[in-house]
Design a protein around this motif. Sequence first.
Motif, PDB file in Angstrom:
ATOM      1  N   ARG A  94       6.095  -3.678   2.813  1.00 46.87           N
ATOM      2  CA  ARG A  94       4.777  -3.207   3.224  1.00 46.87           C
ATOM      3  C   ARG A  94       3.739  -3.871   2.330  1.00 46.87           C
ATOM      4  O   ARG A  94       4.063  -4.404   1.258  1.00 46.87           O
ATOM      5  CB  ARG A  94       4.671  -1.687   3.131  1.00 46.87           C
ATOM      6  N   VAL A  95       2.472  -3.838   2.772  1.00 41.05           N
ATOM      7  CA  VAL A  95       1.394  -4.541   2.069  1.00 41.05           C
ATOM      8  C   VAL A  95       0.192  -3.611   1.972  1.00 41.05           C
ATOM      9  O   VAL A  95      -0.069  -2.823   2.895  1.00 41.05           O
ATOM     10  CB  VAL A  95       1.021  -5.852   2.796  1.00 41.05           C
ATOM     11  N   GLN A  96      -0.529  -3.696   0.858  1.00 39.08           N
ATOM     12  CA  GLN A  96      -1.799  -2.994   0.680  1.00 39.08           C
ATOM     13  C   GLN A  96      -2.875  -3.997   0.291  1.00 39.08           C
ATOM     14  O   GLN A  96      -2.615  -4.945  -0.462  1.00 39.08           O
ATOM     15  CB  GLN A  96      -1.690  -1.934  -0.425  1.00 39.08           C
ATOM     16  N   ALA A  97      -4.084  -3.784   0.828  1.00 39.33           N
ATOM     17  CA  ALA A  97      -5.228  -4.624   0.477  1.00 39.33           C
ATOM     18  C   ALA A  97      -6.024  -3.957  -0.644  1.00 39.33           C
ATOM     19  O   ALA A  97      -5.995  -2.735  -0.810  1.00 39.33           O
ATOM     20  CB  ALA A  97      -6.108  -4.861   1.696  1.00 39.33           C
ATOM     21  N   ILE A  98      -6.770  -4.765  -1.416  1.00 36.55           N
ATOM     22  CA  ILE A  98      -7.487  -4.258  -2.599  1.00 36.55           C
ATOM     23  C   ILE A  98      -8.907  -4.796  -2.594  1.00 36.55           C
ATOM     24  O   ILE A  98      -9.132  -5.973  -2.255  1.00 36.55           O
ATOM     25  CB  ILE A  98      -6.808  -4.715  -3.903  1.00 36.55           C
ATOM     26  N   ASN A  99      -9.849  -3.945  -2.966  1.00 40.37           N
ATOM     27  CA  ASN A  99     -11.176  -4.414  -3.371  1.00 40.37           C
ATOM     28  C   ASN A  99     -11.615  -3.626  -4.601  1.00 40.37           C
ATOM     29  O   ASN A  99     -10.796  -2.936  -5.224  1.00 40.37           O
ATOM     30  CB  ASN A  99     -12.177  -4.308  -2.213  1.00 40.37           C
ATOM     31  N   GLU A 100     -12.885  -3.719  -4.950  1.00 44.19           N
ATOM     32  CA  GLU A 100     -13.343  -3.097  -6.188  1.00 44.19           C
ATOM     33  C   GLU A 100     -13.250  -1.573  -6.153  1.00 44.19           C
ATOM     34  O   GLU A 100     -13.255  -0.927  -7.201  1.00 44.19           O
ATOM     35  CB  GLU A 100     -14.786  -3.513  -6.480  1.00 44.19           C
ATOM     36  N   LEU A 101     -13.160  -0.992  -4.947  1.00 45.33           N
ATOM     37  CA  LEU A 101     -13.077   0.467  -4.843  1.00 45.33           C
ATOM     38  C   LEU A 101     -11.653   0.983  -4.925  1.00 45.33           C
ATOM     39  O   LEU A 101     -11.432   2.165  -5.103  1.00 45.33           O
ATOM     40  CB  LEU A 101     -13.721   0.930  -3.539  1.00 45.33           C
ATOM     41  N   GLY A 102     -10.667   0.096  -4.779  1.00 48.00           N
ATOM     42  CA  GLY A 102      -9.291   0.548  -4.880  1.00 48.00           C
ATOM     43  C   GLY A 102      -8.415  -0.070  -3.825  1.00 48.00           C
ATOM     44  O   GLY A 102      -8.685  -1.158  -3.303  1.00 48.00           O
ATOM     45  N   LEU A 103      -7.334   0.665  -3.497  1.00 44.40           N
ATOM     46  CA  LEU A 103      -6.306   0.163  -2.599  1.00 44.40           C
ATOM     47  C   LEU A 103      -6.456   0.784  -1.219  1.00 44.40           C
ATOM     48  O   LEU A 103      -6.824   1.949  -1.077  1.00 44.40           O
ATOM     49  CB  LEU A 103      -4.909   0.496  -3.138  1.00 44.40           C
ATOM     50  N   SER A 104      -6.149  -0.020  -0.203  1.00 49.89           N
ATOM     51  CA  SER A 104      -6.183   0.461   1.172  1.00 49.89           C
ATOM     52  C   SER A 104      -4.952   1.306   1.457  1.00 49.89           C
ATOM     53  O   SER A 104      -4.060   1.469   0.619  1.00 49.89           O
ATOM     54  CB  SER A 104      -6.223  -0.732   2.131  1.00 49.89           C
ATOM     55  N   ASP A 105      -4.882   1.840   2.672  1.00 49.55           N
ATOM     56  CA  ASP A 105      -3.649   2.468   3.131  1.00 49.55           C
ATOM     57  C   ASP A 105      -2.556   1.410   3.239  1.00 49.55           C
ATOM     58  O   ASP A 105      -2.834   0.218   3.384  1.00 49.55           O
ATOM     59  CB  ASP A 105      -3.859   3.137   4.488  1.00 49.55           C
ATOM     60  N   GLU A 106      -1.293   1.858   3.182  1.00 52.35           N
ATOM     61  CA  GLU A 106      -0.201   0.904   3.342  1.00 52.35           C
ATOM     62  C   GLU A 106      -0.132   0.418   4.784  1.00 52.35           C
ATOM     63  O   GLU A 106      -0.449   1.153   5.716  1.00 52.35           O
ATOM     64  CB  GLU A 106       1.149   1.535   2.964  1.00 52.35           C
TER      65      GLU A 106
END
Length: 1318
Positions: free
Chosen positions: A514-526
Amino acid sequence: MIQQLNNFFVSFHQVEKKMPEKYIREESMIRGPKFVVRLRSHTVYENSAIKLFCTVEGYPTPQVKCYACFCRCATDDTAMYTAVASNTHGQASSQASIIVKNAVLPEIKYTKINITFTETFDVTFGKEGDKATLTCRMTINPNLANLQPEAMWYRDEHLLKESRWVKMESGGGVAKLTLTQLAKDDEGLYTLRMVTKGGDAVHRACVFVDDGPPPVPQAPGAPMDIKIHDANRDYVIVSWKPPNTTTEGPIIGYFVDRCEVGTETWMQCNDSPVKICKYAVQGLFEGHSYYFRVRAVNSRGIGRPSRMSEPIAALDPTEFERIHGEHDVVTYYDDLEDEGKAPGPPSKVCASETDRTYVVLSWVPPVYHSKAPMWYYIEKVTGSWQRVNTKVPIRSPRYAVFDLLEGKDYQFRVVSANMYGISEPSEPTDTVVKGLIGLVGVPSAPGQVIATRETDTSVLIQWVPPKDPNNLIGYYIDFCVKGSKNWTSANHKPHKQTRFVVHGLTTGETYVFRVQAINELGLSDESQESAPLSVRAALKLPSSPYDLSLLYCDGESMVLSWKQPLRSGGADVTDYYIDKCNVAKKTWKEVNVPPIKERLHKVAGGLTAGSVYQFRVYGANMIGLGDASTPSTPFKCEAWTTPEPGPAYDVTFTEVRDDSVVVEWKAPVYSGASAITGYFVEKSKKGSDNWSKVNESSVNHCYLKVKGLETGESYVFRVRAENANGIGLASTLSDPVCIKTLPGKTEIKCGVDEESGDIYLSFESCQMAEKSKFVWKKSYQEITDFSKGIAVKTSGSHSTLLFKNPDKEDLGTYSVSVTHTDGASASYKISAEELEKMLALSHDIRNPIIPLKTELAYKILERGRMRFWLQAEGISSAVTYKFFANNKELVNCEQTKMSHDAATGIIEMVMDHFTVESEGTFTVQIQDGRGKAQSSLVLMGNAFKAALAEAEYQRREYIRVKEGPHFMEFLSIQVGDNASVTLVCKVANLKKDSVFQWYKDDVEVISEVPADLNSGVCKFPLTNFSKRDVGLYKATITDDRGQDVSQIDVSGKAFDDIINKLSRLAGSSASELSIQCTAEGIMLQCHMKYYTEEMKIHWKQKDSKIAASERMRIGGNPAMATLEIVEPTDKDKGMYTIEIVDPEKTHSRTLDLSGQHRGKVVGGLPDVVTIMEKKTLSLTCTVCGDPKPLVSWSKNDHEVEPSDQYVIAMDSGKFASLTIKGVSLEDSGKYTMTVQNKYGGESVDIIVSVYKHGDRVPDIKPTPSPKRIMPPTVPIVIPTAKSATPAPAAAKSPAPPQNAKSSAPPRGMKSPTPTRKK
């Protein structure tokens, strides 16, 4: 040349720090230096002459040399030259380059240097804080001392340089990169480029860094990639990337720390966690340099800190550029002469970045040619325009505005200023809503995840990027074994691309990803999980076959063989194709169109006798056709007529060990003029032409175990066949084999199956591939006939050869090999002696005896019924059994009822009528599957008589119980949770005139609780149980049908058991120790559910047991245990402990009496005082107590108020005094001194008699009055943890009445105790 330059150059001087008083006008004639004519660059050939000129002006006159001359230039003079002019108001510089070229450029010839890596670094795994070294060894050809290759290291294509975290070594054919202290910033793809004049050699592999141990379990990992942005005079903006939280809880926020360069103290910058991965650090000191780091926070605690940033100085950006950049003119004072104009307004003002705590504004500076310094002011508007930076002028066209209200609308504009004035304001920005512009949330979840095979330990993952990236930073990839939820992070540093290779997987295991995306606010859903994928190498085309050999030729056809491809491409090579070439014609033609399945083929047709041919072979798998083999050596098509045999073929090896190997081969196709009688094996070390025979005498089978080999050495083998005419041609050489045991190797195990009784040979392979198969052989010939009771069972890496009905024909050597491995194989020889032992064991297993826990026994039940029973170790629900009496089988009926319990293994028969005719032998026979058992019981003679008598008694007793009053439950003792002790019984079958009576030692006693004949329950409470309750208790129930009696002896062990139970209840309910004052001292009390002196209770002081005495009175009442200390002294201070002992545990409670004493009068006061009037009377005594007591004085029960006549004093906290100046007859009376603190006190009376001058002294006989003890003001209880069970409330000590006649002073009338006057 250097001397000439020294006469020309003026070096830079370090600039003084800017003065706080800026932009002050001085006289217009005072000017800093200025170049009127600047230096000019030149490009010339060597040996040319050059003159450099420059002109500078300023007041006072600048210090500068303006002329330099080069008579004959050399190529070494190529450089950048600088002239520096300076006076007291600043400095200026001018630069020019001089390039000196060769007159004739020679032709450049590069030497081709070849680099071959002999040892490389592989994928590396480490943890934070570890040290990792990446090493490559290489050969350099030619190895020229003056043309050594340059080692360049890259991480994710970024060139690395030496630092405190990275150390590099290169030379001597070795290149090393050492990561001194791993952090997640070090994770990535590492590339080594060995650069030479003719090209480069490249090797790359990944390094993965796992989280180090957290300070708190389940705390988040360390953030990474700390960056510093917008550094200014008093603030910087710090950004970072969030850690992965595969197994930890979600991140609440982050703490940013700073450390000033030169110190080791880290200070936290934010009071509460910041949720976004960016934070503006304010309050920095201008000119100071700082390090920064970040820590993540979740609900479990604070995680490890990130690697600290590079040092950054708190400076205006223009100042930073001036120090680190290249400028022609540098001015420090703001007093330059100019036209006297203010600058124009800035343009394009915009909010380039917004955050919850700040807004970063940027703008385009105005066109400005003046030499006067320019700065900016920022203004904001919410209702009216207000200047933001009134105290700190801004030099750079970018600045962060802080202290804004979240959610409020703002507009900003900027004005330019110099020493001559302020510009018009710029156009205002668009409306900025604080905190609502910028990031709108975490990215959406990535799309479909696809996993494909890469190698046998890695998988390629690809995915669709999120629909809403929201300033995407990268991705985290997780994996877990199919069916589990134990997710593991594949990367610990955000990956920017949408494809990633997951390394370190287990071959053959099945995973999901599985993969999660990231930005400055944190991690996305899986993302959604990928389809499960088994880790195998990706399928490829096979390599080419090799070692083609001619086995026979009859002049019209040729028999060929070859070796299978070394690399099958992950799938079986199933087909082969052959090409032939007539050497004379040099044309290749196909031999076969249908594929060949075996590696032996007869080429017939199309061959010309006497011609010379070459052949080549292709291998094919399910992917396609691989490359062709190297053409064979030329073979002449002519019939073989030699009497000796042809060559053996397909020489292979198996069972490689540290000093031996088994060589196998196939018999020659051509046997010669007579039958083959044997074989010889020859060996040679790899690369050597020296061959030696392994066996001096021939062997008549196609295998041989070669022993006595050198461990670690590589050998090749060949085989020659022998017949009556001699030794034939040698076979094609085997592949080289290294004589070394395969890591993790296992041998064949021989045994007997404990359930089926089958004899087996078992082998577990240390290596397995997806296509691996187990090949079992007898005498190294594959077993293909399974009709004689031989079977093979294979599961995973385990294979078993089973013998159902073995006999002497099954003796011999068995071997097993595993295909598609590095040679996993083993062998085992079954001897006749071993087979005989295993056959005996097999028979016992196939014909088992059911083990019995107990043999057949009997038990007499009520009504005189007889139960025959036994217990087996284990039986199934399908068990069958038979009972016999004197060899006569009994049937299952009401008179002989049979049953069993598979859970317990009990089999029983209940005989309803056991009579004189029942004497004899009882037997039970059991069968459960193949298992059998039998047990017998002989009941004859005295044994039978005893059993029959007991059965008859039980029948009579049953009749009695059923026909008259009786005890359903006999007398027993019950100890309740409230520490009550009760005798209990239950009677049944009663009538109205039934009488129940209690007796103790044959004397009737009356119970406090009347017998309840309705329910039949009768109770006799033993209130406050103690030794007086010891005795023989009896209960009777009587009516006209008869009487029944039950008795119990409450003494000895029964009495001790009751006391032990009471002790357990008392100990578990014991309260903490408390103190009460008594008339003679103090009392320690421990409340509990019940206390009696028969309990094992010990009092201790400082671990020493206290014996009862007149001073130490040990006792208690049913509600508590007490220890009274009479007239306590300092020796009685210390830790007191009460221990309540029961057989299982010792319960203890403690109290510290150090320093806790009531107020007392030690001595010094008389009982009677007579004194003449007008004299001074001083009543003085010593008092004590802890805490220090208060002292009060009273006369005739009325408090004495301090005055000029009555002086009350307390000296050193222990000397109390009452001084009466000029006594008179009215001062006669009873004086009382009271000493008291919170633990209590006491009072003393003194009789004072005053007589006149000249009178006879009164003769007053003292009447001794005892000291009166004062109770404590409140109950004295040491506060401790509450016990599990609340204790009974402590009885309050009686307090003396507060009235006029009381010897104690009234409440609230304590006398002050001033210091005694000297």
